[in-house]
Scaffold this active site. Structure first.
Site, PDB file in Angstrom:
ATOM      1  N   SER A  21      -0.992  -5.306  -5.688  1.00 15.97           N
ATOM      2  CA  SER A  21      -2.506  -5.388  -5.221  1.00 15.97           C
ATOM      3  C   SER A  21      -3.173  -3.787  -5.371  1.00 15.97           C
ATOM      4  O   SER A  21      -2.575  -2.996  -4.797  1.00 15.97           O
ATOM      5  CB  SER A  21      -2.739  -5.833  -3.971  1.00 15.97           C
ATOM      6  OG  SER A  21      -4.351  -6.048  -3.774  1.00 15.97           O
ATOM      7  N   ASN A  69      -4.479   7.561  -2.382  1.00 18.97           N
ATOM      8  CA  ASN A  69      -5.915   7.016  -2.713  1.00 18.97           C
ATOM      9  C   ASN A  69      -6.572   6.665  -1.316  1.00 18.97           C
ATOM     10  O   ASN A  69      -5.757   6.045  -0.578  1.00 18.97           O
ATOM     11  CB  ASN A  69      -5.493   5.694  -3.654  1.00 18.97           C
ATOM     12  CG  ASN A  69      -5.472   4.386  -2.757  1.00 18.97           C
ATOM     13  OD1 ASN A  69      -6.413   3.887  -2.343  1.00 18.97           O
ATOM     14  ND2 ASN A  69      -4.235   4.135  -2.364  1.00 18.97           N
ATOM     15  N   LEU A  73     -10.682  -0.204  -0.570  1.00 19.40           N
ATOM     16  CA  LEU A  73     -10.782  -1.890  -0.842  1.00 19.40           C
ATOM     17  C   LEU A  73     -11.913  -2.170  -1.645  1.00 19.40           C
ATOM     18  O   LEU A  73     -12.546  -3.073  -1.404  1.00 19.40           O
ATOM     19  CB  LEU A  73     -10.418  -2.626   0.265  1.00 19.40           C
ATOM     20  CG  LEU A  73      -8.837  -2.315   0.514  1.00 19.40           C
ATOM     21  CD1 LEU A  73      -8.776  -2.866   2.368  1.00 19.40           C
ATOM     22  CD2 LEU A  73      -8.099  -2.968  -0.008  1.00 19.40           C
ATOM     23  N   ASN A 126      -3.852  -8.701   3.582  1.00 16.30           N
ATOM     24  CA  ASN A 126      -3.474  -7.233   3.805  1.00 16.30           C
ATOM     25  C   ASN A 126      -4.080  -6.824   5.115  1.00 16.30           C
ATOM     26  O   ASN A 126      -5.217  -6.610   5.230  1.00 16.30           O
ATOM     27  CB  ASN A 126      -4.647  -6.473   2.752  1.00 16.30           C
ATOM     28  CG  ASN A 126      -4.404  -5.147   2.924  1.00 16.30           C
ATOM     29  OD1 ASN A 126      -3.745  -4.460   3.818  1.00 16.30           O
ATOM     30  ND2 ASN A 126      -5.074  -4.306   2.268  1.00 16.30           N
ATOM     31  N   CYS A 129      -5.933  -3.228   7.003  1.00 17.60           N
ATOM     32  CA  CYS A 129      -7.346  -3.048   7.153  1.00 17.60           C
ATOM     33  C   CYS A 129      -7.389  -2.744   8.390  1.00 17.60           C
ATOM     34  O   CYS A 129      -7.036  -3.200   9.623  1.00 17.60           O
ATOM     35  CB  CYS A 129      -8.198  -4.166   6.725  1.00 17.60           C
ATOM     36  SG  CYS A 129      -7.949  -4.912   5.076  1.00 17.60           S
ATOM     37  N   THR A 192       0.964   1.418   1.491  1.00 17.37           N
ATOM     38  CA  THR A 192       1.069   2.661   1.337  1.00 17.37           C
ATOM     39  C   THR A 192       1.393   3.342   2.677  1.00 17.37           C
ATOM     40  O   THR A 192       0.948   2.963   3.612  1.00 17.37           O
ATOM     41  CB  THR A 192      -0.163   3.143   0.781  1.00 17.37           C
ATOM     42  OG1 THR A 192      -1.418   2.724   1.657  1.00 17.37           O
ATOM     43  CG2 THR A 192      -0.486   2.757  -0.511  1.00 17.37           C
ATOM     44  N   GLY A 216       3.739   5.661  -4.831  1.00 18.10           N
ATOM     45  CA  GLY A 216       4.668   6.200  -6.075  1.00 18.10           C
ATOM     46  C   GLY A 216       6.037   6.316  -5.780  1.00 18.10           C
ATOM     47  O   GLY A 216       6.696   6.046  -4.854  1.00 18.10           O
ATOM     48  N   GLY A 242       7.063  -0.459  -3.511  1.00 17.76           N
ATOM     49  CA  GLY A 242       7.006   0.854  -2.990  1.00 17.76           C
ATOM     50  C   GLY A 242       7.578   1.636  -3.957  1.00 17.76           C
ATOM     51  O   GLY A 242       8.886   1.961  -4.015  1.00 17.76           O
TER      52      GLY A 242
END
Length: 301
Positions: A21, A69, A73, A126, A129, A192, A216, A242
């Site tokens: 996502s 990042n 969202l 998710n 949040c 993340t 990454g 991941g």
């Protein structure tokens, strides 16, 4: 003859490769590079009950081995998603996973109920949040909150529920068990890791939000470890993610216990990567005499 099909909550995927996502839009952005029919599933960008503007810029920064990042969202909301994105994805022979975000339990439930009669295959919740009613701590950082919101979503959802777990916790196994106890059909991890970058010349934060989500290749060893721990803690299927950039990376997650994998940041530096990984898994199976992909799931103990 090799068989790459896997099942999540009774729903069959032609292969275990999915998108992650927030890194693939809702498929249209990558349509000219990737044959979406070749993927096990497309996971959409987060969808909220109302449009979200996201965080102020700058909100993306490259770091060694990955990126940060703080997009926040940003999304156009459920109305636009239902009208524009679902019809686009329905053109393809792939499963549709809708990532759902919210600031309160009620926000999540509103989206879940709106999607109840829509032709989508899974809901990925998710829970990284921030919960505005609880002072901003992420839903996914408190096991009681994880179980509570999972239970609330499961009661309203018409589709199988995937709970996306945050790695920013002390014990990922505890969070996985909380999601399972709440009735999750599947869990996905990791989201993340919280990170920061400072501009030493300007003596300021690189991101306007100060912190961002690190993703990454650099986070892959942490993610593989957490998937293994979660697989040891629960009986429900796991989607691992991941730092996956190659078929070998994907196979590590599968051998650690993941039934499927999601590819995220790698899409930004190689838009063909998802299909390459699917083909790479097939090649590995052929070269190593593996006829069923299920033979590899959790084979490392």
């Amino acid at each position: 003859m090799i068989n790459t099909k896997v099942k999540l909550a009774g729903v069959e995927l032609k292969n275990p490769v999915m998108t992650a996502s927030g890194t693939f839009g809702s498929g249209a952005e990558y349509g000219e590079f990737v044959d979406l029919n070749r993927l096990g599933a497309v996971v959409t960008k987060g969808v909220a009950n109302v449009p979200w503007a996201g965080n102020p810029t700058p909100r993306v920064a490259e770091v060694c081995g990955g990126m940060l990042n703080a997009i926040g969202l940003q999304n156009p909301g459920i109305d636009v998603f239902v009208k524009r994105d679902i019809p686009f994805l329905r053109q393809y022979d792939t499963r549709i996973v809708v990532n759902v975000c919210g600031r309160t339990t009620e926000d999540y439930l509103e989206v879940v109920e709106r999607l109840g009669e829509e032709p989508v295959d899974f809901l990925e919740i998710n829970i990284s949040c921030p919960n505005v009613k609880e002072g901003g701590i992420a839903f996914g950082q408190d096991p009681k909150a994880v179980e509570s919101i999972t239970k609330a979503v499961r009661e309203r959802a018409k589709q199988p529920v995937i709970m996306k777990l945050s790695p920013n916790v002390t014990d990922i196994g505890e969070m996985a068990r909380a999601a399972e106890a709440g009735g999750a059909d599947v869990i996905s991890l990791i989201n993340t890791l919280t990170g920061m970058k400072i501009d030493t010349k300007r003596r300021c934060f690189v991101l306007a939000n100060k912190t961002g989500g690190m993703s990454g290749p650099a986070i892959k060893p942490v993610a593989v470890r957490m998937v293994y721990q979660a697989a040891c803690a629960v009986k429900i299927p796991i989607i691992g993610m991941g730092g996956i950039a190659t078929a070998e990376d994907a196979l590590e997650f599968i051998m650690a216990g993941a039934t499927a994998v999601s590819v995220g940041t790698a899409n930004f530096f190689n838009p063909y990567v998802t299909v390459e990984i699917a083909e790479g898994i097939e090649k590995y199976m052929e070269e190593n005499g593996v006829t069923e992909i299920t033979e590899l799931i959790g084979c490392v103990k």
